[in-house]
Design a protein around this motif. Structure first.
Motif, short mmCIF file in Angstrom:
data_model
loop_
_atom_site.label_atom_id
_atom_site.label_comp_id
_atom_site.label_asym_id
_atom_site.label_seq_id
_atom_site.Cartn_x
_atom_site.Cartn_y
_atom_site.Cartn_z
N ALA A 48 -12.35 20.23 17.11
CA ALA A 48 -10.86 19.21 16.24
C ALA A 48 -11.99 18.59 14.94
CB ALA A 48 -9.78 18.83 16.71
N ARG A 49 -11.21 19.12 13.57
CA ARG A 49 -11.88 18.17 12.58
C ARG A 49 -10.71 17.77 11.94
NH1 ARG A 49 -17.01 18.40 12.48
NH2 ARG A 49 -17.82 17.44 10.01
N ILE A 50 -10.14 16.98 11.96
CA ILE A 50 -8.57 16.51 11.40
C ILE A 50 -8.65 15.75 9.89
CG2 ILE A 50 -6.53 15.01 11.64
CD1 ILE A 50 -7.77 16.99 14.25
N LEU A 51 -7.86 16.46 9.08
CA LEU A 51 -7.88 15.82 7.79
C LEU A 51 -6.74 14.93 7.33
CD1 LEU A 51 -8.66 15.31 4.86
CD2 LEU A 51 -7.84 17.66 4.63
N LEU A 52 -7.05 13.36 7.14
CA LEU A 52 -5.83 12.50 7.10
C LEU A 52 -5.77 12.29 5.39
CD1 LEU A 52 -6.07 11.93 9.60
CD2 LEU A 52 -5.21 9.53 9.52
N GLY A 53 -5.10 12.12 4.43
CA GLY A 53 -5.22 12.24 3.03
C GLY A 53 -3.88 10.58 3.25
N ILE A 54 -4.79 10.08 2.54
CA ILE A 54 -3.80 7.87 2.49
C ILE A 54 -4.15 7.83 1.01
CG2 ILE A 54 -4.26 5.92 2.85
CD1 ILE A 54 -5.78 6.55 5.82
N ASP A 55 -3.03 7.79 0.90
CA ASP A 55 -2.56 7.33 -0.88
C ASP A 55 -2.45 5.59 -1.08
OD1 ASP A 55 -2.05 10.04 -3.06
OD2 ASP A 55 -1.27 10.20 -0.86
N THR A 56 -1.62 5.56 -0.28
CA THR A 56 -1.73 3.45 -0.20
C THR A 56 -1.81 3.52 0.80
OG1 THR A 56 0.74 2.44 -1.24
CG2 THR A 56 0.53 4.74 0.15
N ALA A 57 -2.07 2.30 0.73
CA ALA A 57 -2.16 0.91 2.24
C ALA A 57 -1.41 0.63 2.63
CB ALA A 57 -3.76 -0.15 1.62
N ASP A 58 0.21 0.37 1.10
CA ASP A 58 1.35 0.30 1.94
C ASP A 58 1.79 1.70 2.83
OD1 ASP A 58 1.44 -2.24 0.43
OD2 ASP A 58 2.41 -2.05 -0.88
N GLY A 59 1.83 2.01 2.93
CA GLY A 59 2.64 3.17 3.12
C GLY A 59 1.65 3.93 4.29
N ALA A 60 0.58 3.29 5.07
CA ALA A 60 -0.06 3.50 5.43
C ALA A 60 -0.14 2.76 6.44
CB ALA A 60 -2.27 3.75 4.94
N VAL A 114 -3.89 18.87 9.28
CA VAL A 114 -4.20 17.82 8.13
C VAL A 114 -2.56 16.92 8.65
CG1 VAL A 114 -3.70 17.32 5.01
CG2 VAL A 114 -5.25 19.08 6.12
N LEU A 115 -2.51 15.84 7.96
CA LEU A 115 -1.87 14.33 7.94
C LEU A 115 -1.66 13.45 6.93
CD1 LEU A 115 0.83 13.85 9.62
CD2 LEU A 115 -1.30 12.13 10.64
#
Length: 343
Positions: A48-60, A114-115
């Motif tokens: 498994a190779r999981i991709l996380l997209g994190i735009d903002t520290a608050d929402g993350a 992707v998450l």
């Protein structure tokens, strides 16, 4: 009650643009002298190779995206805007690469799922579009209580919801959305941090302000704050984004009417007073921590009352909001298992 735009991101963006601008969406922006994004890679065991997209520290932080990483047994790939610092991405096991666009260099990595927090922010949109073109399973984690003004989900996506009711609310009118109930990482953490003795609270309550909320007319937010503070002798705590001119004018009006203020930087975990607000995940977190919490909004739109009912938020004058029910397993662990199974 349903989403105002259940399918069209463009129409939702038009609606959002027609409202007063919400501040503080991005805590970090790309530097003009450097590529705009960073790809972080941690090699692991398994396929498994999981991709996380994190735009903002608050929402993350509230959505629990970084909390998923310790439970990923395979390789983890994270894309963030340049300049967005997260402790979870530090350490010798992580490799870092500047990239010009969020989806650059992904084709060579063998991503299996992707998450993100959604496709209404730049990294999330780019990654979901990339994943759909390549038939890679995509998922969105719920990171806040849902209102009719929440952004629509990307096409062909799994929503990782707090409750079954939230999942059905978010996918209403859609036949391309799957729901997996995982619970709230924020509320799970609050329950475990608060385990033990009940907090010792001061008698004077506090009202959590929401002048910066684009879902509510300002007159509703102001009326709710003033009426509760007068009724309960409460302090007013400005929301973190209440810095623009109209919010400051509302603060001045409240002060002139004899209402005291509390430091806006105080978090729910640091609260030493009972709480009230119009609507907020803070109410649920407070209940989880043993802090009495209520909602209050005279003259609010009808969707607000429906929102209270769905989350079990109690009105001022009733018993405090009860702690939401949670599962026995940590949501971050469940999310990692779902992702490594291909979402």
């Amino acid at each position: 009650m349903a989403l105002i735009h259940p399918r069209s991101l463009e129409r939702w963006q038009e609606w959002r643009g027609s409202r007063r601008r919400a501040r503080g969406i991005h805590r970090a922006r790309p530097s003009e002298s450097a590529p705009g994004y960073v790809l972080h890679l941690r090699e692991g065991e398994g396929s498994a190779r999981i991709l996380l997209g994190i735009d903002t520290a608050d929402g993350a932080a509230h959505g629990g995206l970084p909390a998923v990483l310790p439970y990923v047994h395979g390789s983890a790939v994270v894309v963030t805007p340049a300049g967005l610092a997260l402790d979870e991405l530090e350490g010798p096991e992580w490799q870092h690469r500047r990239i010009a666009r969020p989806s650059d260099a992904l084709d060579e990595l063998g991503i299996t799922s992707v998450l993100t927090l959604g496709w209404h922010l730049e990294v999330g949109r780019s990654l979901h579009e990339w994943a759909r073109e390549r038939d890679v399973p995509g998922a969105v984690v719920q990171h806040d209580v849902l209102t009719p003004f929440a952004p629509p989900l990307p096409p062909d996506t799994t929503v990782l919801s707090w409750t079954a009711e939230d999942g059905e609310f978010h996918r209403a009118g859609r036949d391309d959305i799957a729901v997996r109930v995982v619970g709230s990482q924020r509320l799970w953490q609050a329950r475990h941090e608060a385990a033990g003795e009940a907090p010792v609270l001061e008698e004077q309550p506090v009202f959590l302000g929401q002048f910066s909320s684009i879902e509510l007319p300002r007159r509703v937010s102001l009326r709710a704050a003033e009426s509760y503070c007068r009724f309960a002798g409460a302090l007013y705590q400005p929301g973190p984004a209440e810095t623009e001119r109209l919010a400051r004018a509302a603060h001045l009006l409240l002060r002139r009417r004899g209402i005291g203020f509390q430091d806006p930087s105080i978090t729910v975990a640091e609260q030493a007073r009972p709480l009230a607000s119009v609507f907020s995940a803070d109410i649920l977190e407070a209940a989880m921590r043993g802090i009495p919490a209520w909602v209050h909004a005279p003259g609010a739109p009808s969707w607000v009352g429906e929102h209270w009912e769905r989350y079990g938020m109690r009105r001022v004058g009733a018993e405090p909001t009860p702690p939401p029910g949670l599962g026995t397993d940590e949501p971050a662990r469940l999310i990692a298992q779902i992702l490594e199974g291909g979402a």
